[in-house]
Enzyme design. Structure first.
Site, mmCIF file in Angstrom:
data_model
loop_
_atom_site.group_PDB
_atom_site.id
_atom_site.type_symbol
_atom_site.label_atom_id
_atom_site.label_comp_id
_atom_site.label_asym_id
_atom_site.label_seq_id
_atom_site.Cartn_x
_atom_site.Cartn_y
_atom_site.Cartn_z
ATOM 1 C CE LYS A 185 0.696 4.898 12.836
ATOM 2 N NZ LYS A 185 1.716 5.904 11.573
ATOM 3 C CD GLN B 221 1.807 8.522 6.406
ATOM 4 O OE1 GLN B 221 1.323 9.617 7.512
ATOM 5 N NE2 GLN B 221 0.817 7.411 6.583
ATOM 6 N NE ARG C 234 -1.650 -0.777 8.789
ATOM 7 C CZ ARG C 234 -1.368 -1.435 7.880
ATOM 8 N NH1 ARG C 234 -1.926 -3.213 7.779
ATOM 9 N NH2 ARG C 234 -0.695 -1.317 6.464
ATOM 10 C CG ASP D 18 1.668 0.372 9.586
ATOM 11 O OD1 ASP D 18 0.939 0.913 10.385
ATOM 12 O OD2 ASP D 18 1.737 0.592 8.351
ATOM 13 C CE LYS E 196 -2.744 0.636 3.637
ATOM 14 N NZ LYS E 196 -2.685 2.556 4.352
ATOM 15 C CB SER E 197 3.646 2.315 1.375
ATOM 16 O OG SER E 197 3.269 2.212 2.962
HETATM 17 C C1 S3P Z 1 3.749 5.007 5.852
HETATM 18 C C2 S3P Z 1 4.794 5.409 6.996
HETATM 19 C C3 S3P Z 1 3.715 4.898 8.466
HETATM 20 C C4 S3P Z 1 2.516 4.561 8.562
HETATM 21 C C5 S3P Z 1 1.353 4.271 7.744
HETATM 22 C C6 S3P Z 1 2.060 4.403 5.993
HETATM 23 C C7 S3P Z 1 3.500 5.117 4.396
HETATM 24 O O1 S3P Z 1 3.037 6.026 9.138
HETATM 25 O O2 S3P Z 1 2.191 3.377 9.591
HETATM 26 O O3 S3P Z 1 0.854 3.079 7.607
HETATM 27 O O4 S3P Z 1 3.406 5.020 3.523
HETATM 28 O O5 S3P Z 1 4.783 6.037 4.797
HETATM 29 P P1 S3P Z 1 4.407 7.446 9.977
HETATM 30 O O6 S3P Z 1 4.732 7.463 8.974
HETATM 31 O O7 S3P Z 1 3.403 8.371 9.825
HETATM 32 O O8 S3P Z 1 4.566 6.869 9.966
#
Ligand code: S3P
Length: 427
Positions: free
Chosen positions: A340, A167, A387, A313, A22-23
């Protein structure tokens, strides 16, 4: 709200594939929007978060199509102001990364999300992007979405982030590649580095030095041909299930094992699950492997706070394993879980109590008193969080009376095929 009742159905056996990461999918879509030409994304994640990201780039003028053979095709280039609010729905990644992307675009954008996302913090992206000269405003003193982005020319800068967040780092990089000069981001701890690994596929060089990443703008992005590995976080639900259901032995093929994401594998080994990895290879710059796991006798443990960003996660699953463990498990340093898709410190604690597990809730984690294999079961509210829903469906497979999960449909956010895949492994 849909409910799912999952009870013990015997061991999980055989092979499965998990949905695309997904990321990585979200990054591919947003970067593709900036590239002049057509980017091909094979093996994309099929969840609702992906649809949210596609909806955003479409509204900005990118052309999106999808075929079974080719995957998702995004034709990007010059973006246009949208006459509507851009809706990231449940996706924190889409919202925060799009903020970085739009900060340098010469028009006004308003970004929002669903009720859950509108409660999640955005100051963490607004402040670092302002260092590059971005003009951003958000609700409640720049704390919460919607975000108003008045796009303008940006100047490269050195940014030090306060929260370890991929993120935030990625939002700065997305702005940085469009800014004038060099932008660097230094993080307090390593976070997932999918953006850094993907940018070179769009023709944008990335330099790394210790905890810092550097890009030079303005960069011209070339369209890319990308293959998305299996989602490690989606795989983790099945790895946890096979670890706690007696007699299980499963193999998951083609799972992304980027070391910035895989502390859960170390955790599984530490608590006594039988894990093996094989067929290691690299796909579009990301390490991939087949993962085999066999049920084991699970022990309690202490999760090192330093490991938290690399298993953020998977912490709901760490909690589920802890419930089935012999002995106590302590998780601290996980205050990020509070912001989250739900307040996961609270929703996990409530869920565990509802199925008969003793848990102490701390501001930044839990102490969980494992009950060995003897979990009663009960009804758990997923609080609209994918989740949490999937973690307790997993627990249901090994809980004496089974578990009813309220809001089971939220699994569609990241893995619409979750229950079918689980059923396919039950013999
Ligand atoms: C993600 C980063 C994580 C993660 C999220 C997806 C991403 O969040 O928890 O499910 O795709 O960069 P944070 O970067 O805010 O920790």
């Amino acid at each position: 709200m849909s409910r799912a009742r999952i009870g013990p159905r015997g061991a999980l056996c055989g092979e499965a594939r998990v949905p695309g990461d997904k990321s990585i999918t979200q990054r591919a879509i947003l970067l593709a929007a900036l590239a002049s030409g057509t980017t091909r994304i094979r093996g994309a994640n099929p969840g609702l978060d992906t649809r949210a990201a596609l909806g955003i780039v479409r509204q900005l003028g990118a052309r999106v199509s999808a075929t079974v053979r080719e995957g998702i095709l995004v034709r990007g280039g010059t973006l246009q102001e949208s006459d509507r609010v851009l809706d990231a729905r449940n996706s924190g990644t889409a919202l925060r990364l799009a903020t970085g992307l739009l900060a340098a675009q010469p028009f006004l954008s308003v970004l929002t999300g669903d009720a859950s996302l509108r409660r999640r913090p955005v100051a963490r992206v607004i402040e670092p992007l302002r260092v590059l000269g971005a003009d951003l405003t958000a609700r409640q003193g720049d704390r919460l979405p919607p975000i108003v982005v008045r796009g303008r020319p940006l100047q490269g800068a050195a940014v030090i982030t306060a929260v370890p967040s991929a993120q935030v780092k990625s939002a700065v990089l997305l702005a940085g590649i469009q800014a004038q000069g060099i932008t660097s981001v230094r993080e307090p701890a390593f976070t997932r580095d999918h953006t850094e690994r993907m940018l070179p596929h769009f023709g944008v060089p990335v330099e790394r030095e210790g905890m810092a990443v550097r890009v030079r703008g303005p960069a011209t992005l070339q369209p890319a041909d990308l293959e998305v590995p299996g989602d490690f976080s989606a795989a983790s639900f099945l790895l946890a299930a096979a670890s706690i259901v007696r007699g299980s032995d499963i193999t998951l093929k083609g799972v992304g094992v980027n070391p910035t994401r895989t502390a859960f594998l170390d955790h599984l080994e530490r608590v006594g699950s039988g894990l093996m990895r094989g067929n290691e290879r690299v796909t579009t710059g990301e390490p991939v492997a087949d993962l085999r796991v066999r049920a084991g006798k699970i022990r309690g443990t202490r999760v090192a706070p330093e490991a938290v960003p690399r298993l953020i996660d998977e912490l709901p699953l760490v909690a589920v394993l802890a419930a089935f463990a012999d002995g106590k498990t302590v998780v601290r340093g996980a205050d990020e879980l509070r912001v989250k898709e739900s307040d996961r410190v609270a929703t996990v604690a409530a869920g565990l109590r509802a199925i008969g597990v003793e848990v102490e809730e701390h501001p930044d984690g839990w102490t969980i008193h494992g009950k060995g294999g003897r979990i009663r079961g009960g009804t758990v509210d997923a609080a609209g969080d994918h989740r949490i829903a999937m973690a307790f469906m997993v627990a249901g497979l090994a809980a004496r009376e089974g578990i009813t999960v309220l809001g089971a449909e939220s699994a569609r956010v990241s893995d619409p095929g979750f229950l079918n895949r689980l059923r396919g492994l039950l013999r």
